[in-house]
Design a protein around this motif. Structure first.
Motif, PDB file in Angstrom:
ATOM      1  N   PRO A   1       0.815  -1.222   0.000  1.00 55.92           N
ATOM      2  CA  PRO A   1       0.000   0.000   0.000  1.00 55.92           C
ATOM      3  C   PRO A   1       0.842   1.262   0.000  1.00 55.92           C
ATOM      4  O   PRO A   1       1.940   1.296   0.561  1.00 55.92           O
ATOM      5  CB  PRO A   1      -0.798  -0.135   1.314  1.00 55.92           C
ATOM      6  CG  PRO A   1       0.013  -1.048   2.168  1.00 55.92           C
ATOM      7  CD  PRO A   1       0.677  -1.999   1.228  1.00 55.92           C
ATOM      8  N   GLU A   2       0.318   2.293  -0.680  1.00 57.39           N
ATOM      9  CA  GLU A   2       0.921   3.626  -0.697  1.00 57.39           C
ATOM     10  C   GLU A   2       2.370   3.602  -1.179  1.00 57.39           C
ATOM     11  O   GLU A   2       3.254   4.248  -0.610  1.00 57.39           O
ATOM     12  CB  GLU A   2       0.837   4.272   0.690  1.00 57.39           C
ATOM     13  CG  GLU A   2      -0.591   4.428   1.189  1.00 57.39           C
ATOM     14  CD  GLU A   2      -0.637   5.056   2.574  1.00 57.39           C
ATOM     15  OE1 GLU A   2       0.459   5.307   3.149  1.00 57.39           O
ATOM     16  OE2 GLU A   2      -1.740   5.300   3.085  1.00 57.39           O
ATOM     17  N   GLY A   3       2.605   2.829  -2.229  1.00 59.06           N
ATOM     18  CA  GLY A   3       3.922   2.797  -2.842  1.00 59.06           C
ATOM     19  C   GLY A   3       4.975   2.014  -2.112  1.00 59.06           C
ATOM     20  O   GLY A   3       6.154   2.050  -2.499  1.00 59.06           O
ATOM     21  N   THR A   4       4.637   1.301  -1.075  1.00 60.42           N
ATOM     22  CA  THR A   4       5.605   0.485  -0.340  1.00 60.42           C
ATOM     23  C   THR A   4       5.767  -0.875  -1.007  1.00 60.42           C
ATOM     24  O   THR A   4       5.039  -1.211  -1.946  1.00 60.42           O
ATOM     25  CB  THR A   4       5.163   0.308   1.120  1.00 60.42           C
ATOM     26  OG1 THR A   4       3.907  -0.393   1.140  1.00 60.42           O
ATOM     27  CG2 THR A   4       5.009   1.661   1.803  1.00 60.42           C
TER      28      THR A   4
END
Length: 389
Positions: free
Chosen positions: A176-179
């Motif tokens: 999530p969120e670019g991780t």
């Protein structure tokens, strides 16, 4: 393993849906099977299953050293060659770090060594969608080898060694969120005891040092299984896995027409079929979609020796070629994702070069080696120092 309800769904699905389900099942087997081997996990897509080659001077001759085997490097390549050591020998080299000694009498020579026999770094290319990762490995080995001369024309040898694998790898997927999230990881600090055997037979010449001479060398290194711990995303804990280092049988000829020239040719039989057999034992019929056939890798090499102008030593120039197989798993099934993850790789011609400067003084000899393996696409450079007394 799919349950009865899931199998019924697969049988009733459309052809396109069946392919999707099969892909998911194969990836599940590759990443989460509770059985012993996981060698088809995408993390191992670039892993080369071949046994390591010997570095330094043998590498400079393309690895065609089984029939020559005239230094302490014979402890790994062909222990029967230890009987060719004229004196006590101590050797060290860089690149693949190596330290060894050879002592004894002409009829029997003992050698001990410690070496990092291989080191590799594999990047999991983004062939399977959203999968990236790395796999780092190194193998250190310490052993003893004995060569015995049964006859001026026949030498036998054997070795026993403790070999230790260090393995660390992980496969990541977007979070999530670019991780990024670790989907699978593997680690090993496994130690294994292995043995090998070798033979040298003089075909032409009264003995191994006669000129001209033709020698046949044979070396056998039986395969064995490494063990490791592997964890998957969402799994309750790590589980033990295993993967195969295949058997290697090498046979080579070494020809010395004079004290100036040495020529060698060698064939390495690598039983990759053992890797597939191990895979089939652990993931069942899914292994039938993978290919890694046993093969023969040819090697040729030569070395030229010229005296120094001062009469105090010699210079050696050498080169060789190794036609190297891919040594990686290939997926032959219908799934396009797995085809990209385990593609067909090509054979490569690996060229090597090397040189030595050897000085002699009152029964003592000191040799300095520099060798380059994979001269065009590497290079893999190593330096060596050998002292005979």
């Amino acid at each position: 393993m799919l349950d009865a309800r899931a199998r019924g769904f697969v049988r009733g699905a459309t052809r396109a849906a069946s392919r999707t389900v099969r892909s998911a099942a194969l990836l599940t087997l590759a990443c989460a099977s509770p059985l012993a081997a996981q060698t088809n996990d995408p993390l191992f897509a670039g892993w080369r299953w071949a046994p390591p080659s010997v570095g330094a001077r043998p590498a400079g001759m393309g690895g065609a050293f089984v029939g020559i085997a005239d230094s302490v490097k014979a402890a790994i390549a062909n222990p029967a060659g230890l009987t060719l050591l004229p004196l006590t020998e101590i050797g060290a080299s860089s690149g693949e770090p190596w330290l060894a000694f050879g002592v004894g009498r002409p009829q029997a020579r003992l050698a001990g060594y410690v070496s990092r026999t291989e080191e590799a770094h594999v990047e999991l290319e983004d062939q399977a969608p959203s999968h990236v990762g790395t796999l780092d490995s190194s193998v250190w080995e310490a052993g003893l080898a004995l060569g015995v001369s049964l006859h001026p024309r026949l030498k036998l040898g054997g070795s026993i060694a403790s070999t230790r694998l260090t393995l660390d790898g992980e496969r990541r997927v977007p979070g999530p969120e670019g991780t990024e999230t670790v989907a699978a990881s593997v680690t090993s600090r496994d130690t294994h005891l292995r043995a090998s055997a070798g033979l040298l037979l003089v075909l032409v010449g009264a003995n191994a040092r006669a000129l001209p001479s033709l020698r046949l060398g044979v070396s056998w290194q039986p395969g064995f299984d490494w063990s490791a711990e592997m964890s998957d995303e969402g799994a309750s804990g790590a589980r033990e896995i295993s993967f195969r280092r295949p058997t290697l049988v090498s046979a080579g000829l070494a020809w010395r027409a004079s004290d100036r020239w040495s020529l060698a040719a060698q064939g390495d039989v690598i039983l990759y079929s053992e890797v597939l057999a191990s895979l089939e034992r652990n993931i069942g019929e899914a292994a039938l979609d993978y290919s890694l056939p046993s093969t023969v890798e040819p090697r040729i090499g030569g070395e030229f020796v010229a005296p120094l102008w001062c009469g105090c030593g010699v210079v050696r120039l050498r080169g060789g070629l190794h036609y190297r197989s891919p040594g990686t798993l290939r997926y032959l099934g219908p799934d396009p994702v797995l085809r990209r993850t385990f593609p067909q790789e090509s054979w490569r011609t690996v060229a090597s070069l090397g040189a030595s400067l050897m000085a002699e003084h009152f029964g003592n000899a000191l040799r300095f080696d520099v060798d380059v393996r994979d001269a065009f696409e590497g290079p893999d450079l190593s330096f060596g120092l050998v002292w005979r007394f």
